[in-house]
Design an enzyme around this catalytic site. Structure first.
Site, PDB file in Angstrom:
ATOM      1  N   ASP A 102       0.875  -1.159   0.000  1.00 20.73           N
ATOM      2  CA  ASP A 102       0.000   0.000   0.000  1.00 20.73           C
ATOM      3  C   ASP A 102       0.930   1.232   0.000  1.00 20.73           C
ATOM      4  OD1 ASP A 102      -2.402   1.576   0.589  1.00 20.73           O
ATOM      5  OD2 ASP A 102      -1.520   1.792   2.587  1.00 20.73           O
TER       6      ASP A 102
ATOM      7  N   ASP B  15       0.014   5.130   0.923  1.00 21.87           N
ATOM      8  CA  ASP B  15      -0.161   6.085   2.027  1.00 21.87           C
ATOM      9  C   ASP B  15      -0.138   5.359   3.367  1.00 21.87           C
ATOM     10  OD1 ASP B  15      -0.686   8.342   0.339  1.00 21.87           O
ATOM     11  OD2 ASP B  15      -2.653   7.529  -0.046  1.00 21.87           O
TER      12      ASP B  15
END
Ligand code: B16
Ligand code: MG
Length: 215
Positions: free
Chosen positions: A8, A10
């Site tokens: 991922d 952020d």
């Protein structure tokens, strides 16, 4: 055996989660919505821009049409992009670069699976793009986490079977998406122990046992 790791963006590779928060807060204040807090922001982790807007508007007395909501989401994105203008490698989270390099050295395929439509720009600005084999993001699918699509697209681009993939995530929606994709998961970030991941760590610098994960 794990031969592919999908990160991922952020809150895992970069600290843009704080910039998202400030942009939503600015929008909330303009709309006279008081009391948009960090706790509300935590519910926006990993979820799409439009779903994140709903979290802000929950605190509003006014109701908005779909067209008005699109304008508001665009406005927040303008604020967010404004804050991204000057970002550089300083927003990379501890251990991220070292981890990406270690995985490359071991011949592990490395992807990014992010809800953010700003992913390509962030990877370029931080210099992380050169350490990632394939990117799957909000530009590739409208279905956001906890739907598994963003991770399945990453696996497909990398030529990997979901059973060979490990997802690294900081959000509950992302861990659920990994499960629905049939992938194992490593939860990181402030809430790593509560996300329901197969393995947990505070961050990527936190003695993650890659030998064990990869074997
Ligand atoms: P954008 P991730 C997510 O990124 C963020 O955590 C979430 O807060 C944001 O709403 C979403 O991206 C969409 O981002 O507005 O830039 O398209 O955690 O999946 O990397
Ligand atoms: Mg995240």
């Amino acid at each position: 055996m794990i031969n592919t790791v999908i990160f991922d963006l952020d809150g895992v590779l970069v600290s843009t989660d704080e910039l998202h928060y400030l942009a939503w807060k600015r929008l909330a204040e303009e709309l006279n919505i008081t009391g948009f807090t960090k706790a509300d922001n935590e519910r926006q982790r990993g979820v799409s821009r439009m779903e994140s807007l709903e979290v802000v508007l929950e605190k509003s007395d006014k109701s908005y049409t779909d067209d008005e909501k699109k304008v508001l989401a665009e406005k927040k994105n303008d604020y967010y992009k404004e804050s991204l203008r000057d970002v550089d490698e300083s927003i990379i989270l501890p251990g991220a670069v070292e981890t990406l390099k270690l995985l490359h050295e071991r011949g592990v395929k490395v992807g990014v699976g992010s809800a953010s439509k700003n992913t390509p720009a962030i990877l370029d600005k931080t210099g992380l793009a050169g350490l990632i084999d394939k990117v799957s993001c909000g530009l590739d699918t409208d279905k956001s986490k906890p739907e598994p699509d963003v991770f399945l697209i990453a696996a497909e681009k990398l030529g990997s079977d979901p059973s060979e993939c490990l997802v690294v995530e900081d959000s509950a929606a992302g861990i659920e998406a990994a499960k629905r994709a049939g992938m194992k998961s490593l939860g990181v970030g402030p809430f790593n122990k509560t996300l329901g991941a197969s393995i947990c760590a505070d961050n990527l610098a936190d003695n993650v046992n890659w030998d064990r994960i990869l074997n």
